[in-house]
Design a protein around this motif. Structure first.
Motif, short mmCIF file in Angstrom:
data_model
loop_
_atom_site.label_atom_id
_atom_site.label_comp_id
_atom_site.label_asym_id
_atom_site.label_seq_id
_atom_site.Cartn_x
_atom_site.Cartn_y
_atom_site.Cartn_z
N THR A 77 0.84 -1.20 0.00
CA THR A 77 0.00 0.00 0.00
C THR A 77 0.87 1.24 0.00
O THR A 77 0.59 2.21 -0.73
CB THR A 77 -0.95 0.00 1.21
OG1 THR A 77 -1.78 -1.17 1.16
CG2 THR A 77 -1.83 1.24 1.24
N THR A 78 1.93 1.21 0.80
CA THR A 78 2.86 2.35 0.84
C THR A 78 3.40 2.62 -0.57
O THR A 78 3.40 3.77 -1.03
CB THR A 78 4.02 2.07 1.82
OG1 THR A 78 3.47 1.91 3.13
CG2 THR A 78 5.03 3.20 1.83
N SER A 79 3.84 1.59 -1.25
CA SER A 79 4.39 1.75 -2.59
C SER A 79 3.36 2.33 -3.55
O SER A 79 3.66 3.25 -4.33
CB SER A 79 4.89 0.40 -3.11
OG SER A 79 5.40 0.54 -4.41
N THR A 80 2.14 1.83 -3.50
CA THR A 80 1.07 2.30 -4.38
C THR A 80 0.75 3.77 -4.13
O THR A 80 0.63 4.56 -5.06
CB THR A 80 -0.19 1.43 -4.20
OG1 THR A 80 0.14 0.07 -4.49
CG2 THR A 80 -1.32 1.89 -5.09
N LEU A 82 2.66 6.02 -2.60
CA LEU A 82 3.80 6.85 -2.96
C LEU A 82 3.88 7.07 -4.47
O LEU A 82 4.25 8.16 -4.93
CB LEU A 82 5.11 6.25 -2.43
CG LEU A 82 5.31 6.29 -0.92
CD1 LEU A 82 6.62 5.61 -0.53
CD2 LEU A 82 5.25 7.72 -0.38
N ARG A 83 3.54 6.06 -5.24
CA ARG A 83 3.52 6.21 -6.70
C ARG A 83 2.53 7.30 -7.10
O ARG A 83 2.82 8.15 -7.96
CB ARG A 83 3.16 4.87 -7.36
CG ARG A 83 3.42 4.84 -8.84
CD ARG A 83 3.21 3.44 -9.45
NE ARG A 83 3.94 2.40 -8.74
CZ ARG A 83 3.37 1.39 -8.08
NH1 ARG A 83 2.06 1.26 -8.05
NH2 ARG A 83 4.12 0.49 -7.46
N THR A 84 1.37 7.31 -6.47
CA THR A 84 0.36 8.35 -6.75
C THR A 84 0.88 9.72 -6.35
O THR A 84 0.71 10.70 -7.09
CB THR A 84 -0.95 8.04 -6.00
OG1 THR A 84 -1.45 6.77 -6.43
CG2 THR A 84 -2.00 9.11 -6.24
N LEU A 85 1.53 9.80 -5.19
CA LEU A 85 2.08 11.08 -4.73
C LEU A 85 3.19 11.57 -5.66
O LEU A 85 3.33 12.78 -5.88
CB LEU A 85 2.59 10.95 -3.29
CG LEU A 85 1.51 10.71 -2.24
CD1 LEU A 85 2.14 10.39 -0.89
CD2 LEU A 85 0.57 11.89 -2.14
N GLN A 86 3.94 10.65 -6.22
CA GLN A 86 4.98 11.02 -7.18
C GLN A 86 4.33 11.57 -8.46
O GLN A 86 4.79 12.58 -9.00
CB GLN A 86 5.86 9.80 -7.50
CG GLN A 86 7.05 10.11 -8.36
CD GLN A 86 7.99 8.90 -8.48
OE1 GLN A 86 7.65 7.79 -8.12
NE2 GLN A 86 9.18 9.15 -8.99
N THR A 87 3.28 10.93 -8.92
CA THR A 87 2.55 11.40 -10.10
C THR A 87 1.99 12.80 -9.87
O THR A 87 1.97 13.62 -10.79
CB THR A 87 1.40 10.42 -10.44
OG1 THR A 87 1.96 9.13 -10.69
CG2 THR A 87 0.62 10.87 -11.65
N LYS A 88 1.57 13.08 -8.64
CA LYS A 88 1.04 14.40 -8.29
C LYS A 88 2.14 15.45 -8.13
O LYS A 88 1.85 16.62 -7.93
CB LYS A 88 0.25 14.34 -6.98
CG LYS A 88 -1.09 13.65 -7.08
CD LYS A 88 -1.77 13.71 -5.71
CE LYS A 88 -3.26 13.45 -5.81
NZ LYS A 88 -3.93 13.73 -4.55
N GLY A 89 3.40 15.02 -8.19
CA GLY A 89 4.51 15.95 -8.05
C GLY A 89 4.80 16.35 -6.61
O GLY A 89 5.45 17.37 -6.36
N LEU A 90 4.35 15.53 -5.66
CA LEU A 90 4.53 15.86 -4.24
C LEU A 90 5.76 15.21 -3.62
O LEU A 90 6.25 15.67 -2.59
CB LEU A 90 3.27 15.48 -3.45
CG LEU A 90 1.99 16.19 -3.91
CD1 LEU A 90 0.78 15.64 -3.16
CD2 LEU A 90 2.11 17.69 -3.74
N ILE A 91 6.23 14.13 -4.24
CA ILE A 91 7.44 13.46 -3.76
C ILE A 91 8.31 13.07 -4.94
O ILE A 91 7.85 13.03 -6.08
CB ILE A 91 7.13 12.18 -2.94
CG1 ILE A 91 6.51 11.10 -3.83
CG2 ILE A 91 6.27 12.48 -1.71
CD1 ILE A 91 6.58 9.70 -3.25
#
Length: 154
Positions: A77-80, A82-91
């Motif tokens: 779940t963490t990986s999933t 974080l992938r979304t947060l990366q797509t949003k440009g937050l991480i």
């Protein structure tokens, strides 16, 4: 239809710790979702961002595993999320400096600003929500901590 066949180990539903915890958690999460919605964050996204911000302030480098362990969110779940947060440009996720198997995770400038904003509204809500406990808040937190910590006596 009332029956005398009691399948429960408690007289009243309110005597069940699990049921009470479920009710409190449901009420709390409903409000958390409502205050995070204007920030375009889910609760899980907020939790991982807040954990990343916290860990970043206390250690040199933060990995996905660090975030998963600190937040108690399972690694998949963490990986999933974080992938979304990366797509949003937050991480951003990069190769770890010393561990080739690990990914170092960091907040972007936008991620840091949004996380600080979200933490402020969540902390304000938490103060109001838990204010009913009055001076018992520290004892309540200690008891919750006891439930979180693994039992080392076995």
């Amino acid at each position: 239809m009332k029956t005398n066949d009691n399948a429960f180990g408690v007289e009243k539903a309110e005597d069940s710790s699990g049921f009470l915890l479920w009710q409190v958690t449901t009420l709390w999460q409903r409000e958390i979702r409502a205050i995070l919605a204007p920030l375009d964050l889910t609760h899980a996204q907020f939790v991982l961002l807040a954990n990343l911000l916290w860990l970043s302030q206390h250690q040199e480098s933060v990995t996905q595993i660090d975030i998963s362990q600190h937040s108690k969110v399972d690694p998949m779940t963490t990986s999933t999320v974080l992938r979304t947060l990366q797509t949003k440009g937050l991480i951003v996720r990069r190769e770890h400096a010393t561990d080739t198997r690990a990914k170092a995770v960091a907040l972007t400038e936008a991620g840091q600003q949004l996380t600080k904003q979200a933490v402020a509204v969540v902390e304000q809500f938490d103060l109001a929500f838990f204010s009913k406990l009055g001076n018992g808040i520290k004892a309540f937190n200690r008891q919750l901590h006891q439930l979180i910590m693994p039992d080392t006596t076995t």
